[in-house]
Every structure is written in structure tokens, then in C-alpha cells.
Design a protein around this motif. Structure first.
Motif, PDB file in Angstrom:
ATOM      1  N   LYS A   1      -1.531  -2.280  20.821  1.00 21.30           N
ATOM      2  CA  LYS A   1      -0.504  -2.026  19.904  1.00 21.30           C
ATOM      3  C   LYS A   1      -0.546  -0.941  18.613  1.00 21.30           C
ATOM      4  O   LYS A   1       0.278  -0.257  18.546  1.00 21.30           O
ATOM      5  CB  LYS A   1       0.018  -3.353  19.064  1.00 21.30           C
ATOM      6  CG  LYS A   1       0.980  -2.976  18.043  1.00 21.30           C
ATOM      7  CD  LYS A   1       1.658  -4.389  17.457  1.00 21.30           C
ATOM      8  CE  LYS A   1       0.808  -4.938  16.299  1.00 21.30           C
ATOM      9  NZ  LYS A   1       0.895  -4.431  15.104  1.00 21.30           N
TER      10      LYS A   1
ATOM     11  N   PRO B   1       2.278  -7.578  -0.567  1.00 22.00           N
ATOM     12  CA  PRO B   1       2.911  -6.083  -0.646  1.00 22.00           C
ATOM     13  C   PRO B   1       1.948  -5.244   0.039  1.00 22.00           C
ATOM     14  O   PRO B   1       0.853  -5.201   0.459  1.00 22.00           O
ATOM     15  CB  PRO B   1       2.534  -6.057  -2.329  1.00 22.00           C
ATOM     16  CG  PRO B   1       1.421  -6.691  -2.695  1.00 22.00           C
ATOM     17  CD  PRO B   1       1.614  -8.046  -1.701  1.00 22.00           C
TER      18      PRO B   1
ATOM     19  N   PRO C   1       1.982  -1.452   0.066  1.00 27.47           N
ATOM     20  CA  PRO C   1       2.219  -0.477  -0.868  1.00 27.47           C
ATOM     21  C   PRO C   1       1.981   1.042   0.272  1.00 27.47           C
ATOM     22  O   PRO C   1       1.204   0.727   1.247  1.00 27.47           O
ATOM     23  CB  PRO C   1       1.204  -0.412  -1.871  1.00 27.47           C
ATOM     24  CG  PRO C   1       0.215  -1.205  -1.588  1.00 27.47           C
ATOM     25  CD  PRO C   1       0.815  -2.580  -0.662  1.00 27.47           C
TER      26      PRO C   1
ATOM     27  N   HIS D   1      -0.512   6.762   1.296  1.00 30.51           N
ATOM     28  CA  HIS D   1      -0.039   7.676   2.383  1.00 30.51           C
ATOM     29  C   HIS D   1       0.669   8.897   1.393  1.00 30.51           C
ATOM     30  O   HIS D   1       0.389  10.029   1.747  1.00 30.51           O
ATOM     31  CB  HIS D   1       1.298   7.110   2.969  1.00 30.51           C
ATOM     32  CG  HIS D   1       0.823   5.787   3.865  1.00 30.51           C
ATOM     33  ND1 HIS D   1       0.989   5.978   5.153  1.00 30.51           N
ATOM     34  CD2 HIS D   1       0.252   4.703   3.395  1.00 30.51           C
ATOM     35  CE1 HIS D   1       0.580   4.741   5.761  1.00 30.51           C
ATOM     36  NE2 HIS D   1       0.020   3.970   4.933  1.00 30.51           N
TER      37      HIS D   1
ATOM     38  N   SER E   1      -7.824   3.143   4.174  1.00 28.33           N
ATOM     39  CA  SER E   1      -6.407   2.851   4.766  1.00 28.33           C
ATOM     40  C   SER E   1      -6.149   3.156   6.327  1.00 28.33           C
ATOM     41  O   SER E   1      -6.253   4.658   6.478  1.00 28.33           O
ATOM     42  CB  SER E   1      -5.193   3.176   3.926  1.00 28.33           C
ATOM     43  OG  SER E   1      -4.185   3.296   4.737  1.00 28.33           O
ATOM     44  N   VAL E   2      -5.930   2.409   7.200  1.00 29.37           N
ATOM     45  CA  VAL E   2      -5.612   2.941   8.674  1.00 29.37           C
ATOM     46  C   VAL E   2      -4.232   3.773   8.568  1.00 29.37           C
ATOM     47  O   VAL E   2      -4.427   4.779   9.277  1.00 29.37           O
ATOM     48  CB  VAL E   2      -5.352   1.664   9.711  1.00 29.37           C
ATOM     49  CG1 VAL E   2      -4.975   2.169  10.947  1.00 29.37           C
ATOM     50  CG2 VAL E   2      -6.622   1.097   9.642  1.00 29.37           C
TER      51      VAL E   2
ATOM     52  N   GLU F   1     -11.065   2.621  12.566  1.00 31.48           N
ATOM     53  CA  GLU F   1     -11.082   1.862  13.748  1.00 31.48           C
ATOM     54  C   GLU F   1     -10.789   2.546  14.922  1.00 31.48           C
ATOM     55  O   GLU F   1     -10.581   3.763  14.873  1.00 31.48           O
ATOM     56  CB  GLU F   1      -9.671   1.177  13.296  1.00 31.48           C
ATOM     57  CG  GLU F   1      -9.533  -0.254  12.368  1.00 31.48           C
ATOM     58  CD  GLU F   1      -9.953   0.139  11.088  1.00 31.48           C
ATOM     59  OE1 GLU F   1     -10.215   1.252  10.487  1.00 31.48           O
ATOM     60  OE2 GLU F   1     -10.289  -0.799  10.273  1.00 31.48           O
TER      61      GLU F   1
ATOM     62  N   ARG G   1      -2.979 -13.349   3.211  1.00 38.35           N
ATOM     63  CA  ARG G   1      -3.012 -13.334   4.844  1.00 38.35           C
ATOM     64  C   ARG G   1      -3.475 -14.776   5.261  1.00 38.35           C
ATOM     65  O   ARG G   1      -4.200 -14.937   6.206  1.00 38.35           O
ATOM     66  CB  ARG G   1      -3.979 -12.249   5.485  1.00 38.35           C
ATOM     67  CG  ARG G   1      -3.536 -12.193   6.997  1.00 38.35           C
ATOM     68  CD  ARG G   1      -4.175 -10.787   7.472  1.00 38.35           C
ATOM     69  NE  ARG G   1      -3.358 -10.630   8.649  1.00 38.35           N
ATOM     70  CZ  ARG G   1      -3.682  -9.719   9.524  1.00 38.35           C
ATOM     71  NH1 ARG G   1      -4.382  -8.832   8.986  1.00 38.35           N
ATOM     72  NH2 ARG G   1      -2.973  -9.489  10.627  1.00 38.35           N
TER      73      ARG G   1
ATOM     74  N   LEU H   1       2.738 -12.089  12.620  1.00 36.03           N
ATOM     75  CA  LEU H   1       2.142 -11.872  14.134  1.00 36.03           C
ATOM     76  C   LEU H   1       0.769 -12.799  14.416  1.00 36.03           C
ATOM     77  O   LEU H   1       0.928 -13.527  14.965  1.00 36.03           O
ATOM     78  CB  LEU H   1       1.865 -10.440  14.271  1.00 36.03           C
ATOM     79  CG  LEU H   1       1.153 -10.008  15.340  1.00 36.03           C
ATOM     80  CD1 LEU H   1       1.599 -10.462  16.650  1.00 36.03           C
ATOM     81  CD2 LEU H   1       1.015  -8.391  15.307  1.00 36.03           C
TER      82      LEU H   1
END
Ligand code: EPZ
Length: 416
Positions: free
Chosen positions: A22, A119, A121, A125, A162-163, A188, A331, A370
């Protein structure tokens, strides 16, 4: 509202094929906007993939899906905004931002909705896109992005790997003028998959030994055909499902090296794990042992997405396991639901202390997200009696045929 009904106690045994990742196919679908035409193979049948295709259609792309293949022809894009409804359908739609800007020179998207993981954020990006020459104005919850001059390569250091931010930079930089370097990028396997897709379409993306990503801007991308890597998190989840039932499972179509941080944890819990070229076999006998310390980290560390399914296994361990969630702020929402089955989990900020109990009993539970939802199913497979799990649309975002696959391994699970 669909739900799962699970009668626990069956020992799982058998084999399943793992679907495409995914978290690979979503950024790659965004990247197709930069190509002349794309055919993507090994696409998983997930609601998040449907949502991504809806965004591409809205933007003006012609899309054909045939089993696990998606064919996209990004005609002249008719618009460059993503309406709020589509943005909210999928948290990770922010990854379309870089691709739309690179293709259209502007973009209008609503701020992505919050998310069940705390959150989410997107400051990294936005600051990275600004370094590439994007001007971003916030207007009533919408981001108005424009490129007054042109996208130019830049030197970008990510304070956190950050991915999504790494992916957005790659998509905005691959057709920018000049070179871009991303220092401290995410590493990753899905990042490498995106780079391979882009390079196959004519981009120049290099992942250096030291981890930095070098991108030399090219004029435009060509037509491309590409097959997505298998989903390492779905694979990890099925291993936890087999382990918690004291069963065994052979997973076909996996990349074992993508799971190197997961196997030692399962072995510490008492599982026997054998890997081959593109498959992994797990056998578990008796009750799992505690896992001293599970710390989620950016890749190649233990993946945050596998934290909750593994925690379900630890709930019936012969001892106390400690989890530290270093990636997301909140999480552990699945812990309160697992407690309804008799699990003993103490949360203290980022730390969860799991005191193993001999048996869990079936309960009625609600999916909070998920992977948390997948953890509830994992625990229910080993619980005494019947469990009902609602809001399973969360699970269907990331697991293709989850109930069918588990039933094929002998689980007593039905979707109603
Ligand atoms: C990707 O999310 C995955 N999603 C997540 O998988 C995964 O858990 C995560 O990477 C970490 O591996 C997709 O690939 C679609 P991040 P992403 O940016 O890109 C903070 C699943 O279950 N952050 O690496 O959103 C952020 O709040 C999903 O399949 C900022 O502060 O992850 C979080 O705490 C869940 N500012 C941390 O970094 C930013 O600008 C990790 O976020 C961006 C992120």
C-alpha cells in the motif's frame, strides 16, 4: 456498517500470497502524473488505492484497472486542485501535492484531516517544497501553491526522515531545473520503490550509500511499466496472526530483507522463522514469550506499522513486554480495545507495558485505525469465545481480503 465475527481458538496453518505494498503504490500512483503513460502491476485491492485512483480521475487522468494492474494516461490535466472530500478520504493524499505542482506549476489542496494516530503535521513537506521554489499560502484551510518562476533543485536537510516529505520532494524535484540533494531522507523500502519507478520513467534519482538522495532534474518522464514491491507490514501482520494461534504459515511473494527488524522480535517471542528467496515460513508452538523491548524507529529500525499486531501477540506472553512508540504521538488506541478482552497494558506517554495473561476472552471491539484494527483481529484469533469487531473499513484500507486469507489458514472469521 460491516464487522468481523471471530471465534477464537483455531490454530492457523497454510500459505498465502502477500499483496503489493500500500505504502508503495500510493506515492507511485501520484508519480504517474509526471509520466506520459503508466502501467502498474501487483497493485493491492484496497480502499486507499481506490481513493488514490479517484483523485487521479478527478484531475483528468484516464484510468483502467484490470485485476492487479492499473493503467493511467494523465491526459492534459483538467484541474490541479484536490477537493476537500477526496483529501479527507485518504490521509496520505498529501503526497499528490508535489506531483501536481511539478506537472501543473500550481496546486490547491485542503489541509489533510487529522488522523487517528495523533496530529499529522505536514510542515516538513511544505518547508521542503518552498526550498524548491514553491510559494504556499494558506487560505481557509486550503493550501494555495504556485511556482512564480520555476522549480529549481535545492539542498534539503530533513530534521526528521519523514516518509511522505521525502516522497513529495522526490516528486517535485525529478523534473525541476538543476540538482536536489535530500539529507537525512526516509530510507523505507517504499522510497527505493518510488525511486526505481521514477528512474524507469527516465528520472535520475540516486540513493547514496550514506543514505542521501540525489536527484538531477530532467525535462520530463516517459511511458513506464512497473511492478510494486510486496507489503512488508501485511506480511508481518500475518506472521503475528499465525504466531498467536500457535500455528504456522508460509508467506509467498515477500522480500525477506525488508523485514529484518521484525524477525528477531518474533524469534524472541519463541517463533521459528525461516526465510527463502521470496518467501518466509513461521512456526510457533505453545505460548509466546515476552519481548523485552520493542522500540519503533525509522527504517531499518522496527516499523511503527507493525507495533500493534506484535503487541497483540505480547498480550498472551509468559511475561512482561515493553513497547516504545517513537514515530507517532498517539498510536496506542488499540490498547483500550484489547483490554476489553482481558489484556493488561499500561500506557505511559510513548511507553506501553504489556503484562502477558494466560488467555484473552472474546469481546466486542471497535477499530480505531488501520494497524490497530489488525491487532484486534490478531488477538481475537487466540481469544476464548466469540469476538465482534466493528468499523472494519479502517482495516480494508490496508489489507486485501484479510478475512478470506485468515479463513483460508483455518481461522473462524466471517465478515457480516
Ligand atoms: C508513512 O506515513 C506511512 N504511510 C505510514 O503508514 C507509516 O507509519 C509512516 O510513513 C512511518 O513509516 C504511507 O506511506 C501512506 P512520516 P507518513 O511523514 O508519511 C511527523 C500505515 O499504517 N511529521 O514519516 O505520514 C508525523 O507527525 C501508515 O500504513 C511531521 O512532524 O509518515 C509522524 O509523527 C500509518 N511533520 C512522523 O513524522 C511532517 O511534515 C512520521 O511521519 C511530516 C511528518
Amino acid at each position: 456498517m460491516a464487522k468481523y465475527k471471530i471465534e477464537g481458538g483455531s490454530r492457523l496453518s497454510g500459505e498465502i500470497k502477500i499483496h503489493g505494498a500500500k505504502n508503495s503504490v500510493l506515492p507511485i500512483l501520484a508519480a504517474t502524473l509526471l509520466t506520459k503513460e503508466s502501467t502498474i502491476h501487483n497493485c493491492p485491492d484496497l480502499t486507499d488505492v481506490v481513493a488514490a485512483c479517484n483523485i487521479l480521475r478527478y484531475l483528468g487522468c484516464a484510468i483502467d484497472t484490470q485485476d492487479e494492474d492499473i493503467h493511467i494516461v494523465p491526459e492534459e490535466l483538467s484541474c490541479c486542485d484536490i477537493p476537500d472530500g477526496l483529501m479527507r478520504e485518504m490521509r496520505s493524499s498529501v503526497v499528490f501535492l508535489g506531483a501536481i505542482i511539478a506537472r501543473c506549476g500550481k496546486a490547491r489542496v485542503s489541509l489533510p484531516g487529522g488522523c487517528e494516530l495523533g496530529p499529522r503535521p505536514i510542515d516538513l513537506h511544505l518547508s521542503s517544497l518552498e526550498k524548491l521554489g514553491v510559494v504556499i499560502a494558506e487560505d481557509h484551510g486550503y493550501l494555495e501553491c504556485s511556482v512564480p518562476d520555476k522549480l529549481r533543485g535545492a539542498n534539503i536537510l530533513l530534521p526528521f526522515p519523514s516518509v511522505g516529505a521525502t516522497e513529495n520532494i522526490m516528486l517535485a524535484a525529478c523534473t525541476a531545473e538543476g540538482d536536489t540533494v535530500i539529507h537525512n531522507p526516509a530510507r523505507e523500502p517504499e522510497i527505493e520503490d518510488l525511486a526505481n519507478f521514477l528512474n524507469k520513467a527516465g528520472a535520475k534519482v540516486t540513493i547514496r550509500e550514506n543514505g542521501s538522495i540525489y536527484i538531477s532534474g530532467v525535462q520530463g518522464l516517459t511511458a513506464v511499466e512497473y511492478s510494486v514491491i510486496p507489503d512488508r507490514i501485511a506480511a508481518a501482520t500475518y506472521l503475528c496472526c499465525a504466531a498467536i494461534t500457535g500455528g504456522e504459515v508460509l508467506l509467498k511473494s515477500v522480500v525477506p530483507e525488508h523485514m529484518n527488524a521484525i524477525f528477531p522480535m518474533l524469534e524472541e517471542a519463541g517463533c521459528a522463522v525461516m526465510v527463502d528467496q521470496d518467501s518466509v515460513f513461521l512456526r510457533m508452538t505453545g505460548r509466546p514469550k515476552a519481548i523485552k523491548l520493542v522500540r519503533t524507529m525509522p527504517y531499518p529500525g522496527f516499523p511503527t506499522d507493525a507495533q500493534s499486531p506484535l503487541m497483540a501477540l505480547s498480550c498472551i506472553a509468559t511475561g512482561t513486554s515493553v513497547y516504545v512508540e517513537n514515530i507517532f504521538e498517539s498510536r496506542y488506541k488499540h490498547a483500550a480495545e484489547l483490554a476489553r478482552m482481558g489484556a493488561r497494558i499500561n500506557i505511559e506517554g510513548r511507553v506501553a507495558v504489556v503484562e502477558g495473561v494466560e488467555t484473552l476472552h472474546g469481546a466486542t471491539m471497535v477499530c480505531t485505525d488501520l494497524r490497530g484494527g489488525a491487532a484486534l483481529v490478531t488477538a481475537a484469533l487466540a481469544a476464548e469465545g466469540m469476538s465482534e469487531i466493528t468499523h472494519i473499513s479502517h482495516i480494508e484500507r490496508g489489507y486485501q481480503d484479510f478475512d478470506k486469507n485468515l479463513a483460508s489458514l483455518g481461522a473462524n472469521i466471517v465478515k457480516v
